[in-house]
Design a protein around this motif. Structure first.
Motif, PDB file in Angstrom:
ATOM      1  N   LYS A 157      41.047  22.302  79.935  1.00  0.00           N
ATOM      2  CA  LYS A 157      40.975  21.434  80.877  1.00  0.00           C
ATOM      3  C   LYS A 157      42.145  21.650  82.131  1.00  0.00           C
ATOM      4  CE  LYS A 157      38.676  17.578  79.811  1.00  0.00           C
ATOM      5  NZ  LYS A 157      37.422  16.896  80.620  1.00  0.00           N
ATOM      6  N   ALA A 158      43.222  22.368  81.882  1.00  0.00           N
ATOM      7  CA  ALA A 158      43.834  23.051  82.610  1.00  0.00           C
ATOM      8  C   ALA A 158      43.457  24.127  83.574  1.00  0.00           C
ATOM      9  CB  ALA A 158      45.159  23.710  81.937  1.00  0.00           C
ATOM     10  N   LEU A 159      42.310  24.903  82.971  1.00  0.00           N
ATOM     11  CA  LEU A 159      42.011  26.002  83.498  1.00  0.00           C
ATOM     12  C   LEU A 159      40.511  25.487  84.359  1.00  0.00           C
ATOM     13  CD1 LEU A 159      42.129  28.824  80.651  1.00  0.00           C
ATOM     14  CD2 LEU A 159      43.532  28.678  83.100  1.00  0.00           C
ATOM     15  N   VAL A 160      39.741  24.491  83.741  1.00  0.00           N
ATOM     16  CA  VAL A 160      38.671  24.255  84.170  1.00  0.00           C
ATOM     17  C   VAL A 160      38.248  22.657  84.259  1.00  0.00           C
ATOM     18  CG1 VAL A 160      35.945  23.996  84.290  1.00  0.00           C
ATOM     19  CG2 VAL A 160      37.327  26.187  83.305  1.00  0.00           C
ATOM     20  N   PRO A 161      39.082  21.955  85.110  1.00  0.00           N
ATOM     21  CA  PRO A 161      39.492  20.398  84.696  1.00  0.00           C
ATOM     22  C   PRO A 161      38.218  19.545  84.801  1.00  0.00           C
ATOM     23  CG  PRO A 161      40.745  21.438  86.663  1.00  0.00           C
ATOM     24  CD  PRO A 161      39.632  22.586  86.345  1.00  0.00           C
ATOM     25  N   ASP A 162      37.226  20.223  85.146  1.00  0.00           N
ATOM     26  CA  ASP A 162      35.977  19.098  84.899  1.00  0.00           C
ATOM     27  C   ASP A 162      34.836  19.705  83.652  1.00  0.00           C
ATOM     28  OD1 ASP A 162      34.827  21.657  85.863  1.00  0.00           O
ATOM     29  OD2 ASP A 162      33.592  20.612  87.333  1.00  0.00           O
ATOM     30  N   ILE A 163      35.599  20.457  82.776  1.00  0.00           N
ATOM     31  CA  ILE A 163      34.945  21.133  81.617  1.00  0.00           C
ATOM     32  C   ILE A 163      34.714  19.715  80.845  1.00  0.00           C
ATOM     33  CG2 ILE A 163      36.853  21.716  80.158  1.00  0.00           C
ATOM     34  CD1 ILE A 163      35.177  24.170  79.239  1.00  0.00           C
ATOM     35  N   ARG A 164      33.615  19.652  80.158  1.00  0.00           N
ATOM     36  CA  ARG A 164      33.163  18.783  79.045  1.00  0.00           C
ATOM     37  C   ARG A 164      33.744  19.008  77.726  1.00  0.00           C
ATOM     38  NH1 ARG A 164      26.844  17.032  78.579  1.00  0.00           N
ATOM     39  NH2 ARG A 164      26.989  15.542  76.867  1.00  0.00           N
ATOM     40  N   MET A 165      34.811  18.393  77.231  1.00  0.00           N
ATOM     41  CA  MET A 165      35.231  18.490  75.815  1.00  0.00           C
ATOM     42  C   MET A 165      34.469  17.757  74.848  1.00  0.00           C
ATOM     43  SD  MET A 165      37.187  21.436  76.270  1.00  0.00           S
ATOM     44  CE  MET A 165      37.697  21.414  74.517  1.00  0.00           C
ATOM     45  N   VAL A 166      33.605  18.410  73.861  1.00  0.00           N
ATOM     46  CA  VAL A 166      32.899  17.601  72.913  1.00  0.00           C
ATOM     47  C   VAL A 166      33.270  17.996  71.766  1.00  0.00           C
ATOM     48  CG1 VAL A 166      30.411  17.357  72.153  1.00  0.00           C
ATOM     49  CG2 VAL A 166      30.917  17.740  74.481  1.00  0.00           C
ATOM     50  N   GLY A 167      33.941  16.938  70.788  1.00  0.00           N
ATOM     51  CA  GLY A 167      34.422  17.348  69.492  1.00  0.00           C
ATOM     52  C   GLY A 167      32.936  17.049  68.774  1.00  0.00           C
ATOM     53  N   VAL A 168      33.215  17.737  67.420  1.00  0.00           N
ATOM     54  CA  VAL A 168      32.034  17.626  66.468  1.00  0.00           C
ATOM     55  C   VAL A 168      32.725  17.251  64.854  1.00  0.00           C
ATOM     56  CG1 VAL A 168      29.905  18.722  65.362  1.00  0.00           C
ATOM     57  CG2 VAL A 168      30.647  19.120  67.757  1.00  0.00           C
ATOM     58  N   GLU A 169      32.080  16.233  64.355  1.00  0.00           N
ATOM     59  CA  GLU A 169      32.557  15.654  62.962  1.00  0.00           C
ATOM     60  C   GLU A 169      31.409  15.741  62.080  1.00  0.00           C
ATOM     61  OE1 GLU A 169      36.377  13.377  63.318  1.00  0.00           O
ATOM     62  OE2 GLU A 169      34.913  12.128  64.219  1.00  0.00           O
ATOM     63  N   PRO A 170      31.735  15.770  61.050  1.00  0.00           N
ATOM     64  CA  PRO A 170      30.444  15.533  59.915  1.00  0.00           C
ATOM     65  C   PRO A 170      30.211  13.915  59.846  1.00  0.00           C
ATOM     66  CG  PRO A 170      32.115  16.795  58.724  1.00  0.00           C
ATOM     67  CD  PRO A 170      32.748  16.239  60.061  1.00  0.00           C
ATOM     68  N   GLU A 171      28.966  13.526  59.534  1.00  0.00           N
ATOM     69  CA  GLU A 171      28.736  12.025  59.657  1.00  0.00           C
ATOM     70  C   GLU A 171      29.535  11.319  58.624  1.00  0.00           C
ATOM     71  OE1 GLU A 171      23.885  12.260  60.625  1.00  0.00           O
ATOM     72  OE2 GLU A 171      24.523  12.322  58.690  1.00  0.00           O
ATOM     73  N   ASP A 172      29.952  11.774  57.642  1.00  0.00           N
ATOM     74  CA  ASP A 172      30.804  11.054  56.731  1.00  0.00           C
ATOM     75  C   ASP A 172      32.157  11.327  56.717  1.00  0.00           C
ATOM     76  OD1 ASP A 172      30.692   9.259  54.368  1.00  0.00           O
ATOM     77  OD2 ASP A 172      30.861  10.946  52.883  1.00  0.00           O
ATOM     78  N   ALA A 173      32.529  11.652  57.981  1.00  0.00           N
ATOM     79  CA  ALA A 173      33.993  12.139  58.131  1.00  0.00           C
ATOM     80  C   ALA A 173      34.359  12.168  59.517  1.00  0.00           C
ATOM     81  CB  ALA A 173      34.607  13.571  57.631  1.00  0.00           C
ATOM     82  N   ASP A 174      34.117  10.664  60.048  1.00  0.00           N
ATOM     83  CA  ASP A 174      34.074  10.500  61.485  1.00  0.00           C
ATOM     84  C   ASP A 174      35.267   9.754  61.936  1.00  0.00           C
ATOM     85  OD1 ASP A 174      33.331   8.326  60.367  1.00  0.00           O
ATOM     86  OD2 ASP A 174      31.709   7.632  61.801  1.00  0.00           O
ATOM     87  N   ASP A 175      36.757   9.957  61.525  1.00  0.00           N
ATOM     88  CA  ASP A 175      37.551   9.381  61.683  1.00  0.00           C
ATOM     89  C   ASP A 175      37.825   9.502  63.205  1.00  0.00           C
ATOM     90  OD1 ASP A 175      38.108  12.187  60.437  1.00  0.00           O
ATOM     91  OD2 ASP A 175      40.304  11.730  61.222  1.00  0.00           O
ATOM     92  N   THR A 176      37.817  10.766  63.832  1.00  0.00           N
ATOM     93  CA  THR A 176      38.423  10.666  65.156  1.00  0.00           C
ATOM     94  C   THR A 176      37.214   9.928  66.182  1.00  0.00           C
ATOM     95  OG1 THR A 176      39.439  12.850  65.150  1.00  0.00           O
ATOM     96  CG2 THR A 176      38.594  12.442  67.085  1.00  0.00           C
ATOM     97  N   LYS A 177      36.088   9.836  65.774  1.00  0.00           N
ATOM     98  CA  LYS A 177      35.230   9.262  66.730  1.00  0.00           C
ATOM     99  C   LYS A 177      35.360   7.868  66.489  1.00  0.00           C
ATOM    100  CE  LYS A 177      30.446   8.469  67.439  1.00  0.00           C
ATOM    101  NZ  LYS A 177      30.244   8.930  68.740  1.00  0.00           N
ATOM    102  N   ARG A 178      35.637   7.282  65.365  1.00  0.00           N
ATOM    103  CA  ARG A 178      36.334   5.917  65.233  1.00  0.00           C
ATOM    104  C   ARG A 178      37.431   5.466  65.974  1.00  0.00           C
ATOM    105  NH1 ARG A 178      34.251   3.768  59.308  1.00  0.00           N
ATOM    106  NH2 ARG A 178      32.459   5.011  58.936  1.00  0.00           N
TER     107      ARG A 178
END
Length: 322
Positions: free
Chosen positions: A195-216
């Motif tokens: 984000k510091a180098l490319v402010p408009d970059i889309r940062m997409v995290g990926v979690e397993p369906e059964d371990a979605d603590d960050t998404k929640r």
């Protein structure tokens, strides 16, 4: 401590200088097959070629290399499902100190053996009933060791962020970057740098369906805990996002998508058959999300972090045979 206090691009750049010549500058892989399957230009940052076979060495070495002589004489401790264990063990050996690692009883044998081979002592626990943070802190306190946690440490996070620096130095600006999320340190470091180098970059995290603590947690606006999931991606089985990592990721992560174990298997198989590389389940999560069409709308230029390749031949056969 807020996310703004945890980390800046200057910290990541300092980590890059510190690990230079010790950590590998891993290759960026491209594939016409993957591009055609996805419908975009894809750049794969291959941390399966990093020392210890995973990105974790960057953060572990950045942290251990900053310990004082007195701290090094004490020795270090860590808790990990495998890759951070190996990383701390190797970093400790390079620094001339000892390491004691707390690992789950069901850690793959290949990761246990590799950690021992780097010279560490291993103490095991039950991941489904034990609190590894409490157990790790107790172990370090009882033995007088310096604890190097897998993600709740600014130096560890900064080291992981060097992945995004290297990737963007090679590719130039990207429209999106997909990063697997366990405790969140890899994403926190990469999102800070990207984000510091490319402010408009889309940062997409990926979690397993059964371990979605960050998404929640992102949906709730605060850290939430879930039961420890059961997934082949053992490195992503966090039950709660880290306090420091979440303070960064809640500001900088644009979205989190979920993948199934079958989608992870398919990504591992494609990587093996078409890219000629072996990646572990956790390392395949971001590629799985891309191949499964989780990005909508689809960006034109996409970075993907392949976070590790530590899977034994027998485990690989078992996973892909399913």
């Amino acid at each position: 401590m807020s996310g703004e206090d945890v980390l800046t691009i200057d910290d990541v750049r300092a980590a890059q200088r510190r690990i230079h010549g010790v950590a590998h500058r891993t290759p960026v892989l491209t594939s016409t097959t993957v591009n055609n399957l996805v419908g975009a230009e894809v750049f794969l940052k291959a941390e399966n070629f990093q020392r210890v076979g995973a990105f974790k060495f960057r953060g572990a070495y950045n942290a251990v290399s900053q310990l004082s002589p007195d701290q090094l004489r004490q020795g270090v401790a860590a808790y990990s499902s495998g890759n951070h264990a190996q990383a701390v063990a190797l970093a400790a050996r390079i620094a001339g100190t000892t390491a004691v690692i707390l690992m789950p009883e069901d850690t793959p044998d290949s990761k246990l053996a590799a950690t021992r081979n780097y010279g560490a002592e291993i103490v095991t626990y039950d991941r489904y009933t034990g609190d590894r943070v409490a157990l790790g802190n107790k172990l370090a306190a009882e033995r007088g060791l310096v604890l190097i946690p897998p993600y709740e440490h600014p130096h560890v996070i900064a080291g992981q962020g060097t992945i995004a620096l290297e990737l963007l130095e090679e590719t130039g600006p990207l429209d999106a970057l997909l990063v697997p999320i366990g405790g969140g340190g890899l994403m926190a470091g990469c999102s800070t740098a990207a984000k510091a180098l490319v402010p408009d970059i889309r940062m997409v995290g990926v979690e397993p369906e059964d371990a979605d603590d960050t998404k929640r947690s992102l949906a709730a606006g605060a850290r939430v805990s879930i039961p420890v999931g059961r997934t082949i991606a053992d490195g992503l089985m966090a039950d709660t996002p880290g306090r420091l990592t979440f303070s960064v990721n809640r500001r900088l992560v644009d979205e989190v998508v979920l993948v199934s174990d079958d989608e992870i298997r398919a990504a591992m198989a494609l990587a093996f058959e078409r890219l000629k590389v072996v990646i572990e389940p956790s390392g395949a999560a971001a590629l799985a999300a891309l191949l499964s069409g989780r990005l909508d709308p689809l960006p034109a230029r996409i970075g993907v972090v392949i976070s590790g390749g530590n899977v034994s031949l027998s485990r690989l056969h078992e996973i892909l045979g399913q």
